[in-house]
Design a protein around this motif. Structure first.
Motif, PDB file in Angstrom:
ATOM      1  N   THR A  77       0.846  -1.189   0.000  1.00  0.00           N
ATOM      2  CA  THR A  77       0.000   0.000   0.000  1.00  0.00           C
ATOM      3  C   THR A  77       0.882   1.239   0.000  1.00  0.00           C
ATOM      4  O   THR A  77       1.911   1.281   0.682  1.00  0.00           O
ATOM      5  N   ALA A  78       0.463   2.231  -0.770  1.00  0.00           N
ATOM      6  CA  ALA A  78       1.195   3.496  -0.862  1.00  0.00           C
ATOM      7  C   ALA A  78       0.251   4.611  -0.449  1.00  0.00           C
ATOM      8  O   ALA A  78      -0.741   4.878  -1.134  1.00  0.00           O
ATOM      9  N   SER A  79       0.531   5.249   0.677  1.00  0.00           N
ATOM     10  CA  SER A  79      -0.276   6.364   1.176  1.00  0.00           C
ATOM     11  C   SER A  79       0.354   7.668   0.703  1.00  0.00           C
ATOM     12  O   SER A  79       1.492   7.981   1.055  1.00  0.00           O
ATOM     13  N   VAL A  80      -0.396   8.425  -0.105  1.00  0.00           N
ATOM     14  CA  VAL A  80       0.111   9.658  -0.695  1.00  0.00           C
ATOM     15  C   VAL A  80      -0.368  10.837   0.138  1.00  0.00           C
ATOM     16  O   VAL A  80      -1.568  11.009   0.367  1.00  0.00           O
ATOM     17  N   SER A  81       0.553  11.649   0.614  1.00  0.00           N
ATOM     18  CA  SER A  81       0.221  12.820   1.428  1.00  0.00           C
ATOM     19  C   SER A  81       0.714  14.086   0.745  1.00  0.00           C
ATOM     20  O   SER A  81       1.566  14.040  -0.151  1.00  0.00           O
ATOM     21  N   ASN A  82       0.168  15.225   1.187  1.00  0.00           N
ATOM     22  CA  ASN A  82       0.511  16.546   0.641  1.00  0.00           C
ATOM     23  C   ASN A  82       0.275  16.612  -0.862  1.00  0.00           C
ATOM     24  O   ASN A  82       1.022  17.263  -1.592  1.00  0.00           O
ATOM     25  N   LEU A  83      -0.777  15.947  -1.313  1.00  0.00           N
ATOM     26  CA  LEU A  83      -1.014  15.882  -2.748  1.00  0.00           C
ATOM     27  C   LEU A  83      -1.444  17.223  -3.319  1.00  0.00           C
ATOM     28  O   LEU A  83      -0.983  17.637  -4.386  1.00  0.00           O
ATOM     29  N   SER A  84      -2.324  17.916  -2.615  1.00  0.00           N
ATOM     30  CA  SER A  84      -2.844  19.191  -3.121  1.00  0.00           C
ATOM     31  C   SER A  84      -2.260  20.393  -2.404  1.00  0.00           C
ATOM     32  O   SER A  84      -2.720  21.504  -2.600  1.00  0.00           O
ATOM     33  N   SER A  85      -1.238  20.156  -1.595  1.00  0.00           N
ATOM     34  CA  SER A  85      -0.630  21.258  -0.857  1.00  0.00           C
ATOM     35  C   SER A  85       0.374  22.000  -1.730  1.00  0.00           C
ATOM     36  O   SER A  85       1.184  21.380  -2.428  1.00  0.00           O
ATOM     37  N   SER A  86       0.309  23.308  -1.699  1.00  0.00           N
ATOM     38  CA  SER A  86       1.248  24.127  -2.475  1.00  0.00           C
ATOM     39  C   SER A  86       2.510  24.448  -1.692  1.00  0.00           C
ATOM     40  O   SER A  86       3.483  24.942  -2.257  1.00  0.00           O
ATOM     41  N   ASP A  87       2.485  24.173  -0.382  1.00  0.00           N
ATOM     42  CA  ASP A  87       3.642  24.494   0.446  1.00  0.00           C
ATOM     43  C   ASP A  87       4.693  23.395   0.450  1.00  0.00           C
ATOM     44  O   ASP A  87       5.877  23.666   0.628  1.00  0.00           O
ATOM     45  N   SER A  88       4.292  22.152   0.282  1.00  0.00           N
ATOM     46  CA  SER A  88       5.233  21.040   0.347  1.00  0.00           C
ATOM     47  C   SER A  88       4.958  20.068  -0.786  1.00  0.00           C
ATOM     48  O   SER A  88       3.843  20.010  -1.303  1.00  0.00           O
ATOM     49  N   SER A  89       5.978  19.328  -1.169  1.00  0.00           N
ATOM     50  CA  SER A  89       5.850  18.370  -2.262  1.00  0.00           C
ATOM     51  C   SER A  89       5.199  17.092  -1.751  1.00  0.00           C
ATOM     52  O   SER A  89       5.303  16.744  -0.572  1.00  0.00           O
ATOM     53  N   PRO A  90       4.531  16.342  -2.632  1.00  0.00           N
ATOM     54  CA  PRO A  90       3.897  15.087  -2.204  1.00  0.00           C
ATOM     55  C   PRO A  90       4.923  14.076  -1.708  1.00  0.00           C
ATOM     56  O   PRO A  90       6.077  14.062  -2.139  1.00  0.00           O
ATOM     57  N   SER A  91       4.492  13.245  -0.788  1.00  0.00           N
ATOM     58  CA  SER A  91       5.345  12.176  -0.265  1.00  0.00           C
ATOM     59  C   SER A  91       4.533  10.893  -0.188  1.00  0.00           C
ATOM     60  O   SER A  91       3.303  10.911  -0.207  1.00  0.00           O
ATOM     61  N   VAL A  92       5.223   9.765  -0.113  1.00  0.00           N
ATOM     62  CA  VAL A  92       4.580   8.460  -0.136  1.00  0.00           C
ATOM     63  C   VAL A  92       5.110   7.616   1.010  1.00  0.00           C
ATOM     64  O   VAL A  92       6.311   7.639   1.316  1.00  0.00           O
ATOM     65  N   GLN A  93       4.219   6.889   1.665  1.00  0.00           N
ATOM     66  CA  GLN A  93       4.584   5.930   2.706  1.00  0.00           C
ATOM     67  C   GLN A  93       4.186   4.528   2.210  1.00  0.00           C
ATOM     68  O   GLN A  93       3.010   4.251   1.990  1.00  0.00           O
ATOM     69  N   PHE A  94       5.162   3.670   2.016  1.00  0.00           N
ATOM     70  CA  PHE A  94       4.928   2.310   1.534  1.00  0.00           C
ATOM     71  C   PHE A  94       4.828   1.346   2.704  1.00  0.00           C
ATOM     72  O   PHE A  94       5.595   1.435   3.667  1.00  0.00           O
TER      73      PHE A  94
END
Length: 493
Positions: free
Chosen positions: A57-74
């Motif tokens: 499973t890959a949890s994608v965070s900060n997807l729509s945030s303009s302040d930080s780049s998206p990150s993924v937790q596997f």
């Protein structure tokens, strides 16, 4: 048909993930982590030469945030030897509608070189807060989250050779092709084969080359098939055949044979000593065209089965997988792109409706097949990715703006690395009318499985539910295959 039951918890540990970019850490206790998040969660399933079926499973965070780049937790969800030899293909059934009364689960089918097809039931949602999941120890430092709703349903043994392709036309039927020149239709309610389509063996044309057949024999088998969106027509391509076969799914009989002409084969660099056989075949979502993938190129055919355009990557390289991507802009104008993966680590997006000025003419007597227009590319040497992409999935992610959802592209390389790219649909739509191909997408995470990946499937998980019901037959009719008697097409050309 007897069914086997077993737990899907992993008893195999893997080394610590060595991704191409660093991913954020997650809180864990005794090696276990619960996937409880409001961020989009993607379930990825990968098969490998090492017989391993790996769920991530890959949890994608900060997807729509303009302040930080998206990150993924596997997170590992399951890992076990699913077959006695290499896992060749995977298939996922259609997902249930969110909030619907039907069972909140999805079927997973795996086919291997051991002639077996395994069928599983996977949870469509992450682990909910009310579910109690036992802690899983981890010797390799991987985060592990087992979902108790994942389970095995049974094994199908109707084929006598390697499984080559699997497909769920509905949530109640499974189609499977094999190198024994048959396509079987299985009812998932009781895992019974309700019909079998048999393709004739190809005509011998001299000694075959390569390792596709023993000396003196002819390479046989169905490479791939594609079902029309109406569920009444199917097209297949096979080994040792320079043609494609049309099947009437209402009667289960052959509807016709369309040979690949010399013009078509030469346009995609299939020379005198090439096999000339189609390796992959796909219908576009509205059924108005389909594409046939060869070793180094692809040809798009219209509803009249005449070639519309060709796809040749530049620089020339091998192609491994393809799919159609339907998009709609702000004015509700539909745009459909053909995406293909390459040997040199790229995902290329072509517009089959618009043709470039560059065409290929093999000789003065050959017909001209126009080239599809390259609109965008993702990955490649320009971003430090040069390993072949064996399989990929393009998924729509929820975003802050419903008019411009984000895309997630999950790619699987033969070196065992799963990469996740983010791509805005607005960027891809803006690249369509432009005259120059655009380099798009950003890699937001990667995960090393430690196995040589052969195939991959993925889907966006739905919000957690308090409970997961067992999958049941949706009783949707797959017209023409509701009887329990086989209808074989034994006729030859």
């Amino acid at each position: 048909m007897s069914k086997r039951k077993r737990d899907t918890n992993s008893n195999t540990t893997k080394p610590t993930t060595n991704g191409d970019i660093e991913t954020s850490k997650v809180a864990k206790t005794n090696g276990h982590v619960d996937v409880k998040t409001t961020h989009p969660v993607i379930q990825i399933i990968a098969g490998s030469y090492e017989r391993v079926l790996h769920g991530i499973t890959a949890s994608v965070s900060n997807l729509s945030s303009s302040d930080s780049s998206p990150s993924v937790q596997f997170t590992d969800t399951f890992l076990f030897n699913a077959h006695a030899s290499a896992v060749r293909c995977l298939a996922l059934s259609p997902l249930p509608e969110p909030g619907s009364s039907e069972a909140q689960g999805v079927y997973l089918a795996t086919g291997g070189s051991d002639e077996k097809i395994n069928v599983y039931s996977l949870a469509v949602s992450p682990v909910s807060e009310n579910d109690k999941v036992p802690s899983m120890p981890s010797l390799g430092g991987n985060t592990i989250s087992e979902n108790p709703a994942n389970r095995e349903l049974g094994t199908l043994l109707q084929h006598s050779s390697n499984i080559t392709s699997l497909y769920f036309p509905t949530r109640s039927k499974l189609l499977a092709s094999s190198e024994d020149n048959t396509i079987s239709i299985t009812r998932l309610r009781d895992l019974e084969v309700v019909s079998t389509i048999k393709a004739p063996r190809p005509t011998v044309h001299g000694q075959p080359s390569g390792d596709t057949a023993p000396p003196g024999a002819t390479p046989t088998g169905i490479n791939d098939f594609a079902v029309h969106p109406s569920l009444k027509l199917m097209v297949s391509v096979g080994r040792g055949e320079r043609c494609m076969r049309l099947w009437n799914l209402v009667t289960g009989k052959k509807a016709g044979v369309l040979n690949f002409s010399r013009d078509i084969l030469q346009s995609v660099k299939e020379g005198k000593y090439s096999t000339g056989e189609g390796r992959r075949i796909r219908w576009n979502p509205d059924g108005s065209e389909f594409a046939v993938l060869f070793e180094r190129g692809a040809v798009v055919f219209g509803e009249d089965s005449k070639p519309k355009c060709k796809v040749l990557p530049q620089p020339l390289t091998k192609l491994h997988q393809m799919c159609y991507l339907p998009l709609s802009d702000s004015s509700d104008k539909e745009v459909t792109l053909l995406a293909v993966s390459t040997e040199d680590g790229r995902i290329l997006f072509y517009d089959s409706g618009k043709h470039s000025d560059t065409t290929h003419v093999a000789s003065t007597s050959d017909a001209v097949i126009p080239e599809g227009t390259l609109r965008a590319s993702v990955g490649g040497k320009s971003v430090g990715i040069s390993t072949r992409i064996k399989d990929f999935e393009i998924l729509f992610l929820p975003a802050a703006s419903a008019e411009s959802p984000d895309l997630a592209i999950a790619t699987a390389s033969s070196d065992g690395t799963v990469r996740l790219f983010s791509l805005a649909t607005t960027d891809l739509l803006q690249a369509v009318p432009s005259g120059k191909p655009a380099q798009l997408g950003k890699m937001i995470g990667s995960y090393g499985t430690g196995n040589r990946i052969t195939c991959m499937k993925a889907f966006v998980m739905q919000p957690p539910h308090d409970s997961e019901d067992d999958l049941r037959d949706d009783e949707d009719a797959f017209e023409g295959f509701d009887s329990t008697t086989d209808e074989s097409a034994e006729d030859s050309d």
